[in-house]
Design an enzyme around this catalytic site. Structure first.
Site, PDB file in Angstrom:
ATOM      1  N   PRO A   2       0.816  -1.213   0.000  1.00  0.00           N
ATOM      2  CA  PRO A   2       0.000   0.000   0.000  1.00  0.00           C
ATOM      3  C   PRO A   2       0.845   1.256   0.000  1.00  0.00           C
ATOM      4  O   PRO A   2       1.771   1.390   0.793  1.00  0.00           O
ATOM      5  CB  PRO A   2      -0.801  -0.102   1.288  1.00  0.00           C
ATOM      6  CG  PRO A   2      -0.705  -1.500   1.706  1.00  0.00           C
ATOM      7  CD  PRO A   2       0.623  -1.962   1.245  1.00  0.00           C
ATOM      8  N   GLU A   3       0.519   2.154  -0.900  1.00  0.00           N
ATOM      9  CA  GLU A   3       1.084   3.495  -0.896  1.00  0.00           C
ATOM     10  C   GLU A   3       0.005   4.433  -0.357  1.00  0.00           C
ATOM     11  O   GLU A   3      -1.023   3.973   0.121  1.00  0.00           O
ATOM     12  CB  GLU A   3       1.514   3.879  -2.322  1.00  0.00           C
ATOM     13  CG  GLU A   3       2.456   2.859  -2.937  1.00  0.00           C
ATOM     14  CD  GLU A   3       2.867   3.181  -4.357  1.00  0.00           C
ATOM     15  OE1 GLU A   3       2.952   4.367  -4.710  1.00  0.00           O
ATOM     16  OE2 GLU A   3       3.114   2.236  -5.121  1.00  0.00           O
ATOM     17  N   HIS A  93      -2.181 -16.335   7.255  1.00  0.00           N
ATOM     18  CA  HIS A  93      -1.159 -15.313   7.469  1.00  0.00           C
ATOM     19  C   HIS A  93      -1.606 -14.212   8.418  1.00  0.00           C
ATOM     20  O   HIS A  93      -1.060 -13.119   8.400  1.00  0.00           O
ATOM     21  CB  HIS A  93      -0.743 -14.725   6.127  1.00  0.00           C
ATOM     22  CG  HIS A  93      -0.157 -15.742   5.195  1.00  0.00           C
ATOM     23  ND1 HIS A  93       1.035 -16.372   5.444  1.00  0.00           N
ATOM     24  CD2 HIS A  93      -0.619 -16.276   4.047  1.00  0.00           C
ATOM     25  CE1 HIS A  93       1.302 -17.234   4.482  1.00  0.00           C
ATOM     26  NE2 HIS A  93       0.308 -17.196   3.619  1.00  0.00           N
ATOM     27  N   ARG A 111       4.068 -11.612   3.770  1.00  0.00           N
ATOM     28  CA  ARG A 111       5.523 -11.532   3.787  1.00  0.00           C
ATOM     29  C   ARG A 111       6.108 -11.128   5.136  1.00  0.00           C
ATOM     30  O   ARG A 111       7.326 -11.033   5.279  1.00  0.00           O
ATOM     31  CB  ARG A 111       6.000 -10.582   2.666  1.00  0.00           C
ATOM     32  CG  ARG A 111       5.703 -11.164   1.298  1.00  0.00           C
ATOM     33  CD  ARG A 111       6.131 -10.256   0.172  1.00  0.00           C
ATOM     34  NE  ARG A 111       7.585 -10.192   0.058  1.00  0.00           N
ATOM     35  CZ  ARG A 111       8.203  -9.477  -0.879  1.00  0.00           C
ATOM     36  NH1 ARG A 111       7.492  -8.778  -1.748  1.00  0.00           N
ATOM     37  NH2 ARG A 111       9.501  -9.477  -0.939  1.00  0.00           N
ATOM     38  N   LYS A 154      20.115  18.174  -3.641  1.00  0.00           N
ATOM     39  CA  LYS A 154      20.324  16.795  -4.112  1.00  0.00           C
ATOM     40  C   LYS A 154      20.620  16.789  -5.607  1.00  0.00           C
ATOM     41  O   LYS A 154      20.177  17.663  -6.349  1.00  0.00           O
ATOM     42  CB  LYS A 154      19.065  15.950  -3.844  1.00  0.00           C
ATOM     43  CG  LYS A 154      18.805  15.622  -2.392  1.00  0.00           C
ATOM     44  CD  LYS A 154      17.494  14.850  -2.268  1.00  0.00           C
ATOM     45  CE  LYS A 154      17.120  14.602  -0.828  1.00  0.00           C
ATOM     46  NZ  LYS A 154      18.037  13.643  -0.181  1.00  0.00           N
TER      47      LYS A 154
END
Length: 273
Positions: A2-3, A93, A111, A154
């Site tokens: 998820p973003e 899970h 994961r 940067k």
DNA sequence: ACTAACCTGTAA
DNA sequence: TTACAGGTTAGT
């Protein structure tokens, strides 16, 4: 996984079920999913408190409980927070079960990268990596000038800078690639080469892609689901992510698929400069 | 600034 | 069998 748009969707779909409900019990099936406390201490700390609100900062969910306790949750790649109106057996899970007055919330993660941390609310920003996050890209005070300022001196690639959560909070591999496509900017442009006009285009693209992602309730390219187990619809709107080798929707040229900043990156070499 | 590590599952 | 996956962090 998820973003920002996915985390925001989880936030919205979860709070409508759990607002003001008391947490009556915790089941720690895989205790490592919880950090900062021993198992028993975490259970004692959280049990008996009510969930009041859920905030979001970047990709983090901040579940606010009574008496200034916050649960900081991060889904990483495959984490889920599911609400069930009934009691049910945890799935394969599922690592943590929150038993509420009405129903349950299950934290699951194939994961095992995702984490939930309990922390006194006043320590939220000092006691975790939340304190280092860049600005919220959908807040009104995020402007092209702020974006330029965050890039500072940067010299890194745009791709790397936008993935950096301390530069800007909430973007990940999908929405960075989509934003750069919409802005017409190549992911391997150095951030110190952008013109004022390009900063404006990038800023605009970031906001409109993220907002479109939220409006579509996220991207379910693979594992993502909201708190109701529903997929998001944004996959249908993806212009580049996951489309390497396919024709550009705008010009028809074959989309490039390269590795940048350690992540697979897809872009159109003709549309993005 | 890149790479490995953390994990499991799926697809090539 | 190998490569790769919406992320982050700690190591060269």
């Amino acid at each position: 996984m998820p973003e920002l748009p996915e985390v925001e969707t989880i936030r919205r779909t979860l709070i409508e079920h759990v607002k003001d409900l008391k947490i009556e019990g915790i089941k720690l099936i895989w205790p490592s999913a919880v950090c900062g406390w021993e198992d028993k201490a975490f259970e004692d700390l959280v049990t008996g408190r009510r969930i009041r609100t859920i905030d979001r900062r970047g990709k983090y969910l901040l579940i606010r409980l009574d008496e200034d306790l916050t649960l900081i949750a991060h889904m990483r790649m495959t984490g889920r927070l599911n609400y069930y109106p009934d009691l049910r057996e945890p799935e394969k899970h599922t690592h943590v079960v929150f038993r509420l007055e009405h129903g349950e919330v299950h934290f699951s993660d194939v994961r095992k990268f995702g984490r939930i941390q309990a922390i006194p609310t006043p320590l939220c920003f000092s006691g975790s990596s939340l304190g280092k996050l860049g600005p919220e890209p959908l807040e009104a005070d995020f402007t092209p000038a702020v974006l330029k300022d965050r890039f500072g001196k940067k010299k890194v690639f745009l791709k790397a800078a936008l993935l950096d959560q301390t530069v800007l909070a909430g973007m990940g591999n999908i929405y960075v690639d989509e934003s750069l496509f919409l802005a017409g900017l190549s992911p391997d442009r150095r951030v110190d080469t952008l013109s004022e006009e390009e900063f404006s285009k990038l800023h605009q693209a970031i906001q409109s892609v993220l907002q479109a992602g939220i409006d579509a309730q996220g991207t379910s390219f693979r594992d993502y689901r909201d708190a109701n187990g529903e997929k998001g619809m944004f996959e249908e709107d993806l212009q580049v992510y996951g489309r390497g080798g396919k024709p550009c929707h705008v010009c028809g040229q074959t989309l490039e698929r390269v590795r940048l900043a350690g992540r697979t990156t897809v872009y159109c070499a003709r549309c993005q400069r």
